[in-house]
Motif scaffolding. Structure first.
Motif, mmCIF file in Angstrom:
data_model
loop_
_atom_site.group_PDB
_atom_site.id
_atom_site.type_symbol
_atom_site.label_atom_id
_atom_site.label_comp_id
_atom_site.label_asym_id
_atom_site.label_seq_id
_atom_site.Cartn_x
_atom_site.Cartn_y
_atom_site.Cartn_z
ATOM 1 N N THR A 76 0.836 -1.200 0.000
ATOM 2 C CA THR A 76 0.000 0.000 0.000
ATOM 3 C C THR A 76 0.871 1.251 0.000
ATOM 4 O O THR A 76 0.598 2.213 -0.723
ATOM 5 N N ASP A 106 -5.830 -1.579 -4.832
ATOM 6 C CA ASP A 106 -5.070 -2.303 -3.817
ATOM 7 C C ASP A 106 -5.807 -3.595 -3.445
ATOM 8 O O ASP A 106 -7.039 -3.639 -3.480
ATOM 9 N N ASP A 107 -5.045 -4.615 -3.090
ATOM 10 C CA ASP A 107 -5.611 -5.874 -2.580
ATOM 11 C C ASP A 107 -6.631 -6.500 -3.525
ATOM 12 O O ASP A 107 -7.754 -6.833 -3.129
ATOM 13 N N ARG A 148 4.538 -3.647 9.421
ATOM 14 C CA ARG A 148 3.510 -3.010 10.246
ATOM 15 C C ARG A 148 3.700 -3.396 11.717
ATOM 16 O O ARG A 148 3.594 -2.570 12.614
HETATM 17 MG MG MG Z 1 -2.057 -2.969 2.000
#
Ligand code: MG
Ligand code: ADP
Length: 452
Positions: free
Chosen positions: A162, A218-219, A317
């Motif tokens: 992202t 995205d995704d 993350r």
């Molecule tokens: Mg992402």
């Protein structure tokens, strides 16, 4: 041997030493232009390939070439005219149609790009795990719609997809404020489509997506099984692609590993550029922690950073999460962070995540979900390839991750014999060594299984 034969042999050898994605990316449409004494001239399709072959792969190419043409001392890469042609797409009438849509667009819609300015190339740390993905995104900002279209970035959770997609959108807008960039996720795309159908606003939905210069989704793995959405996406994709508008997509896996994704979409995605993001190495992890610290204007010593980076290896993350937790603790208690405090604050999350126990049933469920097939199918007698592979992967994971006995594994998967379980384990183990994609799929399943 002819030049053609020599080059085929070289390619055959290179294919074994570098990853499939890199191989197709950099060696597609290459050939030997000429060879004279110790100099070999290799044709490449574009400047980007020339740069990468010269700087990154030259020594591999030289080594492979020497095996079949021992005289070679030097290789020159030149941009070949014939191959380069394939990269230029004709402008089409549709482009004009798209432009007339865009001038008619209401002001308020113009700024709905959904981009978060926090994600920039400046704040993105480049390491060997993401350099290809980064380089292709960055190339796109300079040649929108013409170099890599579509660009498909794939990789596990929390590895920067992202961030890269959004940074690309932000950078394009920074350099070309007049361009229309739209970022969305496949879930949002689906929801908007459903709303549009409900409210009879389908044509404005279509226009909103088909008038952009850059569409970022995205995704894309969540498009799975949604026929109507795939249909609409396919048409949007074609309209934009034919007009040389840039399309950037991300997914947690390769197109062909997305369950129930239509063949025609798979082949569209594969027709462009595919780049992966992998697990960052320790240097990259430490560098990322340092940038995040700087952003937060906080200081931590190197031993603390190393401690965190050593314990979190597969998700950026989570790396950030641990850092935030430590900073919050120190600010709240007005304490100066040191290694001892760090161990106290973070020690329990590290040990929890590494010890999280899972059951055979959870493994079977996770595998079934990943491949989008019912759990019962894994247990029944089906010999279909798309069932056998997930079944074997379930067996492999039960053995490898939770040390189940082979008879136990067999009984969990529809009363199968223990020899079937042994065979499955060995087969998958062998496949992992030879096929990076299988390894990647298994890692994704493990991530889901062991996520806190
Ligand atoms: Mg992402
Ligand atoms: P994904 O979309 O692959 O799940 P994200 O792009 O959301 O991952 O990344 C998770 C977090 O990690 C974000 O806060 C992002 O800014 C950060 N991050 C990921 N890769 C990098 C990188 N190479 N440099 C700096 N930050 C990164």
């Amino acid at each position: 041997m002819t030049n053609e034969q020599i080059w085929q042999t070289v390619l055959g050898e290179l294919e074994l030493t570098i990853s499939k994605v890199n191989f197709t990316t950099w060696f597609k449409n290459t050939s030997i232009a000429s060879k004279e004494n110790n100099l070999v001239i290799v044709n490449v399709p574009h400047g980007f390939a020339k740069e990468w072959l010269e700087n990154k792969y030259n020594k591999f190419v030289l080594k492979a070439l020497k095996n079949v043409y021992p005289e070679v001392e030097e290789i020159k890469y030149i941009i070949g005219k014939v191959a380069a042609k394939q990269y230029l797409k004709p402008e089409t009438i549709q482009k004009e149609q798209l432009e007339s849509y865009s001038t008619a667009m209401p002001e308020k819609e113009k700024n709905k790009n959904n981009l978060n300015p926090r994600y920039t190339f400046n704040s993105f740390i480049i390491g060997s795990s993401n350099e290809l993905a980064h380089a292709t995104c960055s190339a796109i900002t300079k040649k929108i719609g013409t170099v890599y279209n579509p660009l498909f970035i794939y990789g596990g959770v929390g590895l920067g997809k992202t961030h890269l997609l959004q940074a690309t959108g932000n950078e394009i807008l920074r350099m070309n404020p007049e361009k229309k960039v739209k970022y969305t996720t496949s879930e949002r795309f689906t929801n908007e489509l459903i709303q549009a159908i409900k409210n009879h606003r389908i044509s404005s939905f279509k226009n909103a997506y088909r008038k952009v210069d850059v569409l970022i989704i995205d995704d894309i793995q969540f498009l799975t099984g949604k026929e109507k959405t795939q249909e609409e996406f396919f048409h949007t994709f074609n309209t934009l692609h034919e007009a040389n508008k840039q399309i950037i997509l991300s997914s947690d896996r390769l197109p062909k590993a997305i369950p129930s994704l239509e063949e025609r979409l798979i082949s569209r995605f594969e027709g462009g550029m595919i780049a992966d993001v992998g697990y960052p190495d320790i240097e990259t992890r430490i560098a990322i922690l340092k940038t995040k610290l700087k952003e937060k204007d906080f200081y931590l010593s190197d031993d603390i950073l190393k401690y965190i980076a050593t314990h979190i290896q597969k998700n950026i993350r989570e790396l950030e999460g641990a850092l935030n937790r430590l900073i919050a603790h120190c600010q709240f208690n007005h304490s100066n962070p040191n290694l001892k405090i760090t161990e106290e604050v973070l020690g329990d999350i590290f040990s929890n995540s590494s010890k999280k126990s899972v059951t055979p049933r959870q493994i079977i469920k996770a595998v079934a979900e990943f491949y989008d097939i019912p759990v019962e199918k894994l247990k029944d007698k089906s010999r279909k390839k798309e069932i056998v592979k997930p079944r074997q992967i379930s067996m492999y994971l039960m053995r490898k991750e939770i040390k189940s006995s082979y008879p136990d594994i067999g009984s969990h998967l529809g009363s199968r014999d223990h020899t079937t379980a042994i065979h499955a384990f060995e087969k998958i183990q062998e496949e992992i060594e030879n096929d990076k994609n299988i390894e990647q799929e298994i890692n994704l399943i493990k991530e889901r299984l062991f996520a806190c």
